[in-house]
Structure formats: C-alpha cells, structure tokens
Write a protein that holds these residues in place. Structure first.
Motif, PDB file in Angstrom:
ATOM      1  N   THR A 606       0.828  -1.213   0.000  1.00 16.88           N
ATOM      2  CA  THR A 606       0.000   0.000   0.000  1.00 16.88           C
ATOM      3  C   THR A 606       0.858   1.258   0.000  1.00 16.88           C
ATOM      4  O   THR A 606       0.602   2.200  -0.747  1.00 16.88           O
ATOM      5  CB  THR A 606      -0.946   0.019   1.209  1.00 16.88           C
ATOM      6  OG1 THR A 606      -0.187   0.030   2.428  1.00 16.88           O
ATOM      7  CG2 THR A 606      -1.851  -1.208   1.213  1.00 16.88           C
ATOM      8  N   GLU A 610       0.961   4.185  -2.819  1.00 17.05           N
ATOM      9  CA  GLU A 610       0.653   5.596  -2.550  1.00 17.05           C
ATOM     10  C   GLU A 610       1.741   6.508  -3.105  1.00 17.05           C
ATOM     11  O   GLU A 610       1.456   7.569  -3.671  1.00 17.05           O
ATOM     12  CB  GLU A 610       0.486   5.802  -1.043  1.00 17.05           C
ATOM     13  CG  GLU A 610      -0.782   5.162  -0.499  1.00 17.05           C
ATOM     14  CD  GLU A 610      -0.750   4.905   0.994  1.00 17.05           C
ATOM     15  OE1 GLU A 610      -1.759   4.403   1.534  1.00 17.05           O
ATOM     16  OE2 GLU A 610       0.283   5.201   1.631  1.00 17.05           O
ATOM     17  N   CYS A 623      -2.911  10.625  -0.590  1.00 14.14           N
ATOM     18  CA  CYS A 623      -3.781   9.523  -0.984  1.00 14.14           C
ATOM     19  C   CYS A 623      -3.611   8.355  -0.035  1.00 14.14           C
ATOM     20  O   CYS A 623      -2.588   8.232   0.653  1.00 14.14           O
ATOM     21  CB  CYS A 623      -3.524   9.095  -2.428  1.00 14.14           C
ATOM     22  SG  CYS A 623      -2.112   8.010  -2.651  1.00 14.14           S
ATOM     23  N   THR A 624      -4.611   7.517   0.019  1.00 12.38           N
ATOM     24  CA  THR A 624      -4.594   6.308   0.834  1.00 12.38           C
ATOM     25  C   THR A 624      -4.990   5.133  -0.048  1.00 12.38           C
ATOM     26  O   THR A 624      -6.033   5.179  -0.718  1.00 12.38           O
ATOM     27  CB  THR A 624      -5.575   6.409   2.015  1.00 12.38           C
ATOM     28  OG1 THR A 624      -5.213   7.530   2.820  1.00 12.38           O
ATOM     29  CG2 THR A 624      -5.546   5.141   2.855  1.00 12.38           C
ATOM     30  N   VAL A 638      -8.521   3.241  -3.998  1.00  9.67           N
ATOM     31  CA  VAL A 638      -7.601   4.376  -3.866  1.00  9.67           C
ATOM     32  C   VAL A 638      -8.418   5.612  -3.505  1.00  9.67           C
ATOM     33  O   VAL A 638      -9.321   6.010  -4.254  1.00  9.67           O
ATOM     34  CB  VAL A 638      -6.809   4.612  -5.163  1.00  9.67           C
ATOM     35  CG1 VAL A 638      -5.914   5.845  -5.023  1.00  9.67           C
ATOM     36  CG2 VAL A 638      -5.967   3.385  -5.498  1.00  9.67           C
TER      37      VAL A 638
END
Length: 702
Positions: A606, A610, A623-624, A638
């Motif tokens: 992850t 990002e 962003c995550t 996303v």
C-alpha cells in the motif's frame, strides 16, 4: 566562527597544480597543499602561524583520492606491484600532516567523509573543535575529484568568537559523561557549566505565569522543574513509581517528564487525543500510582474506573516550592525513565518502555559528531507525548540550542509558527509534511528554514519536493562557501520502539533518490532484512526489517508476551517490509500488516502504491491505498485528497491504474475523492488502514 581567510583551487590564472614531493600520480594531495597554503598566506603572509595560535585542520571529501584509488585498483588487477608511496598517500591524514608540519600548526587533524552536506559537516566539526577548546582557528579544506579526475578545492580559515550560546567543550564533555542519560540531561548540562541565563525551551502556552512564547532560560527551566518535583514528592511520588500524564499542552508534558525523571519516577506520557475509554483502559493496564491530568482531561476521566487516584493537574504541580525539591535521583543506565505509547492503530496502544541509557544512546552518538546546520533554533512540531519529543528536548539541551515546542501540529499552526519564530530547523512527522502540501507555500515567509527533519514513517516524494524548494542552506561551490536557495530534508524511518530514526537520507532540490528510499543506517545501529524464519535474505529481496541497537526500547510495559513476540534471533522485528540495494541503501515498501500476499510469489504494497500515485498525480495532495485480500481475489481502493481547485468530477482511474503498475492496477476497484476528515487516523495522524479494510469487508458482506 568568523571567516578569516578563503582560497580556492583553481582560481583565475592557475595552471597545473604544483608537484609536492612524496605524493605521486594524483592531483588530490597537491591540490590540498596548494589551496591550504594559499589560504594561510592570505592570513599570515609567508610567516609560520604564531606559536600561541592553535590551528586545527579539517579535511572534508566525499569522493576522496579517486586517482590514487583507481591506480591501485588497476595495478593490482594487472598483477603489478603497488609503489610504496601509495600506502602513505592513500591516508588523507598524510597530506594534512604535511601542511601542519610546514606551517607549524599545533591543533588536531580531522578527516571527514561526509554523508550529507560537506560544508555543513565540516563547519560543524570546526565549531566543535573551537568550542571544545581544542583549537583557536580551524583550516577547513573541502576537496572533490570528479570521475574524470578533475580536482577542485576550497579552503576557509575560521576563527574568532562563536555567536551562539555555547559553553566551550560542553558537547564533548557531555558525550563522555558516563552518568548522563535521558533522565538527567538538564541537571548534567548545568553541572558541566552551561550558562543558566542561556536559552532553553519556549512553549506556546504560559508556564506558571511566564508568558507563552517567551523563552525560558536554562535556570528558569530548572526552577520550574524543581517546583514540580517538590509538589509531586509531597503527593507521595517516589522512585520507580509509574505516573500517567494526560494533557494537551506541550509544556505540561515536557515539564512533567523532567520533574518525574528528577525524582526517579516513571512518567507515562499519554496523547491528549486518546478516546476517554481507551485512555482509562490504558491507565488501568499501567498499574501505576496516580494520574496527572489537566482540567479538560480530568473531566473526560470522570466516571471511569482507573485503579489509581488523580493526583492533580500539571498547573497545580507548578505551585511547588523549588527549594523543597529533593536531590536529583542518581540514575543507573538500566533505570526506566519514560513510558510512551504507540499510535494505537488496532485499539489500546502498546506502552513502550525506555531506559536512561536506551533513550540516550543516539543522542550520545550525535553529541560526538559535528552538529548539523539547521539545529540551533528548532521548531518542534512532533507530538509532545511522543518518544521523539523526549529525544529532541534532550538533544536541544545538549547542543545548547533554542527550541519552540508546539502543542498542536496542524499545517496552518506550523506555518504560522515558522513565520513568527523563524527557526532554522523544523522537526516533525510525515503527517505534518502532508498537511503542509495542502498549502501554497509561496504565500508564506519560510526563508529562515535550512532543515526539515522527519522521523516516524518515511515521507512521500511530492511532499518533500515542496519543502526543499523553500528556505536555504549552505553549500560549497567553486568560489567557496555559498548560501544557496532551497532547504535540506532529512528523511528516515523510526518509531517509539526504535528510540530514534534508524536510517537517514538527505534530500535537496537537486537530488532525485526517492521511491521510498530511507537511506543508510546510523552508525550506532545494526539492521537486517529477514525472512519469516529470521534468516537474512539476499540483497534486493523484500523481507522483514530487523533492528539491533542500543537505542531500542526495553519492552512493552506489563506485557512480556507482546515484547517477545516481536523478537527473533536477537533482532527486534519492526513490522516493516524493506529491501536493500547493493550500495547499502534501504527502501521501505509497507507495513507488513497492510500488504497483501497476492499469490504466485507476488506481494502488493500500500505505501509503495501511494508513493506512485502521488508522483503521477500532481493535483493530489495525499492519498490512501487500501488493498484487501478476499476469497474471490485481491481488491484495491484508492482514496484521493485533491489539491485546492482540482476538478472533483474528473475521472482519474486510468492515471491511477497506470501509476499502480500492471499487477496492482488489475485489482483496482474504484478511485474515490475524499476529504481528509473522511480518513480514520490514530492520535498521531497515522491512517488506520485496518479500519478501512474492515469497512470494505463490511460493505462486501452486505
């Protein structure tokens, strides 16, 4: 220190550098001699340096003598015999000693191979030699050979009085003080002769009638700590007693820590943003002797069973009589001195215990090293109850630096503090840099900043690039030392358990090593990339990060099971997935718990995803990425936080999919613009990805 003379090589009109007997084949040593003698002649003419002036030499080179090294390599490779002079000239001290002998220089000789900015490290070493009383003047020589073996050098003679509030020799004496540790820095700094009227800490709230944002001198800080120690002692607090401290103000946290440490007690510092039920359970698990809480947090604890009494507020503690404080407890290196806690991404945070020695190991190392630029006037934007703030307070006291501590670390608050207080260094977590990325920094006066220092999670490239574009730093040019636009950003990876960042890498506006590179380990630590059985993996392969360092925490308080669960074959397992390259640099890919095994030897990350999305989407400030392994395969969502003015209706799916790469991109379910308030975070601002995964699973089930 003042600049007394300066010279460069080559300067206009220079031809081939003069030969120096005893040094062959390479222009490295002759250039050092030429630039040094030119600088000394501009100060002293052709006469030797006066006998009463102790002049040190600091020779700084990142490249070293490339020409000699290449000659030796080629000779050995061809089966030839290396000439004996190369064994002499391959040691940089030899040419420095040559200069010292010819000019009668009687100070120390130091040779540095810098890992960061050469001028910063060289001038810091010069200041250390001067302020420790080892030299009256320092001849700083900076030289580099390029791969094509062209050679350039700058020499600067430094001397005169320092303009900082330093006590001569203090940093060296502190580094050598065997009784010094994280629990008694304030007392030992004063014991070693630091000026009580010199600067210490500045808080953003009033302290016992002392106005907010007005600096406390070292003597005033000691008095305020003694007052609290006296009051706490009257309440029955004794050595080894755990005392929970729950408050918002940085002053309450820092002064309570210093006072409890003075008594030999164990302050348990708690983040003011903890939910009351979590805080109450955390306090119960501490099994301490009491709680010190400000008025707001005292009210939040009402109705909760704590198992210990409320002792009072930090403000009440400040009413004690400093003269009644007991003598400072004499710490042993193994004595526990503070309990901090983790972010609590999965519920009640873990209580992290540090000792007098463990939380000082990194500081002792740094006190023995040149002091970096950007560390004389520090804005502390780290959470006050965190291990990192305890560390930085001790480092500031040891360096006799000024420090302004913020109680709240939001982006707007930090920018306002920079403009008002004008620090040369700003210390914080990656979440703060992400918040600053939401602002147009061109509208703020950030010209004072030379250094941004990040700890905790490593930072993203777009956030770093925005910051290094502002401010300034010193560097070495062909014409000498110059102030150039753009600040420095030191990134790394740390945690409460590590006791300090374990890695470091310096970014500038003109550097380009990103991709979640966290740099190389500090000298005081050992690191390894391990497989599931605790065995090292080959270079380039992804594995679990293992740490072995004197700065590591002593364990989780009252939780031996969890303590040993994170230990394997002598390593502390941080929970991070990393890889190393052939040059000894490390790259952080993800937290292990947030990554997903996609089968067929593939693992999706992850944090790395990002990084890629942010680099590809300039209209996204943060962003995550949430990746979930379900029964029917892997699914990726996303969540994008857009820059001001960005079109929320724009479909960014194709851009995001391309940034993720073929494997992760094939699992992309949706791209969703969100507000920062939509993302669940911990008390220190970390995204609670476990909550986002649970949200996805709930949605899937329904």
């Amino acid at each position: 220190m003042r600049e007394l003379a300066r010279a460069g090589w080559p300067e206009p009109g220079d031809g081939v550098v003069p030969v120096v007997p005893g040094f062959v084949h390479s222009a490295f040593a002759p250039t050092v001699v030429a630039v040094a003698e030119r600088c000394l002649r501009r100060r002293y003419g052709t006469s030797p340096v006066p006998a009463e002036v102790r002049t040190a030499i600091v020779l700084v080179s990142a490249s070293g003598d490339r020409a000699s090294a290449e000659h030796v390599r080629a000779t050995v490779e061809a089966g030839g015999r290396v000439g004996p002079l190369f064994f002499y000239q391959s040691v940089p001290n030899s040419v420095a000693g040559h200069i010292a002998a010819r000019w009668g220089l009687r100070g120390p000789v130091v040779c540095l191979s810098p890992t960061g900015d050469p001028h910063a490290e060289g001038t810091a070493e010069a200041a250390l030699l001067h302020d420790d009383g080892d030299a009256d003047e320092v001849l700083l020589i900076l030289i580099e050979q390029t791969p094509d073996l062209s050679t350039e050098a700058v020499a600067v003679l430094l001397g005169g009085r320092s303009t900082t509030m330093r006590t001569p020799g203090l940093r060296g004496r502190l580094a050598a003080d065997t009784e010094l540790g994280a629990g008694n820095m304030l007392a030992r700094v004063l014991a070693h002769g630091a000026d009580p009227d010199g600067p210490a800490l500045t808080f953003d709230t009033a302290v016992d009638g002392h106005p907010a944002q007005a600096p406390l001198t070292l003597g005033q800080l000691d008095e305020r700590v003694a007052a609290r120690a006296a009051w706490l002692h009257e309440q029955g607090v004794r050595r080894r007693d755990p005392v929970a401290v729950w408050a918002t103000a940085a002053a309450d946290m820092v002064l309570s820590f210093l006072a409890l440490a003075r008594l030999g007690a164990i302050p348990a510092l708690m983040n003011g943003k903890l939910r009351p039920e979590i805080a109450a359970e955390y306090i119960r698990r501490l099994r301490g002797v009491g709680v010190l809480a400000d008025d707001a947090h005292t009210a939040l604890l009402a109705g909760h069973e704590l198992g210990v009494p409320l002792l009072g507020t930090p403000a009440q503690a400040g009413t004690g009589d400093p003269a009644a404080a007991p003598p400072h407890y004499r710490h042993h290196p193994d004595d526990p001195i503070v309990i901090t806690h983790t972010s609590g991404t999965t519920g009640v945070p873990k209580a992290v215990l540090h000792s007098h020695a463990s939380l000082f190991a990194a500081t002792r190392h740094l006190l023995s090293m040149p002091q970096a630029q950007g560390t004389t006037r520090i804005l502390n934007a780290l959470p006050a109850p965190h291990t990192a703030t305890v560390l930085m307070v001790n480092q500031a006291l040891g360096n006799r630096a000024e420090m302004f501590l913020l109680s709240e670390q939001g982006g707007e608050r930090v920018l306002d503090a920079i403009q008002r207080w004008r620090p040369d260094g700003v210390f914080g977590f990656s979440v703060t840099w992400a918040e600053l990325a939401r602002f147009d920094l061109s509208g703020y006066d950030l010209d004072s900043v030379r250094l941004w220092f990040n700890t905790g999670d490593c930072s993203h490239e777009p956030h770093i690039r925005r910051l290094v574009a502002v401010g300034w730093h010193d560097t070495v040019t062909r014409d000498g030392v110059a102030r150039v636009p753009g600040s420095l950003f030191i990134d790394g990876l740390g945690s409460s358990e590590m006791g300090h960042s374990m890695f470091h890498i310096t970014h500038r506006a003109d550097t380009d090593r990103y991709g979640r590179c966290i740099g190389r380990p500090y000298q005081f630590t050992k690191v390894a990339v391990l497989d599931a059985d605790g065995e090292p993996v080959p270079v380039g392969e992804v594995g679990f990060l293992g740490i072995d360092s004197p700065s590591l925490f002593r364990g989780y308080w009252n939780d031996s099971a969890t303590t040993y669960r994170f230990r394997q074959r002598g390593w502390y397992l941080t929970g991070d997935l990393v890889r190393a390259d052939a040059e000894g640099r490390y790259y952080h890919l993800d937290r292990a718990v947030d990554s997903v095994d996609a089968g067929n030897g593939r693992r999706f990350f992850t944090a790395l995803s990002e990084e890629r999305v942010l680099a590809a989407c300039p209209d996204v400030t943060d962003c995550t990425v949430v990746i979930v392994g379900a029964a029917d395969g892997v699914v990726t969502d996303v969540l994008l936080e857009l820059a001001a003015g960005a079109d929320e209706a724009e479909d960014r799916t194709d851009r995001v999919r391309a940034a993720l790469g073929a494997d992760v991109g094939a699992t992309l379910r949706r791209v969703v613009p969100v507000r920062s308030d939509d993302i669940p975070v911990t008390v220190t601002g970390k995204v609670r990805k476990v909550a986002l995964r649970e949200r996805y699973l709930t949605e899937a089930a329904s």
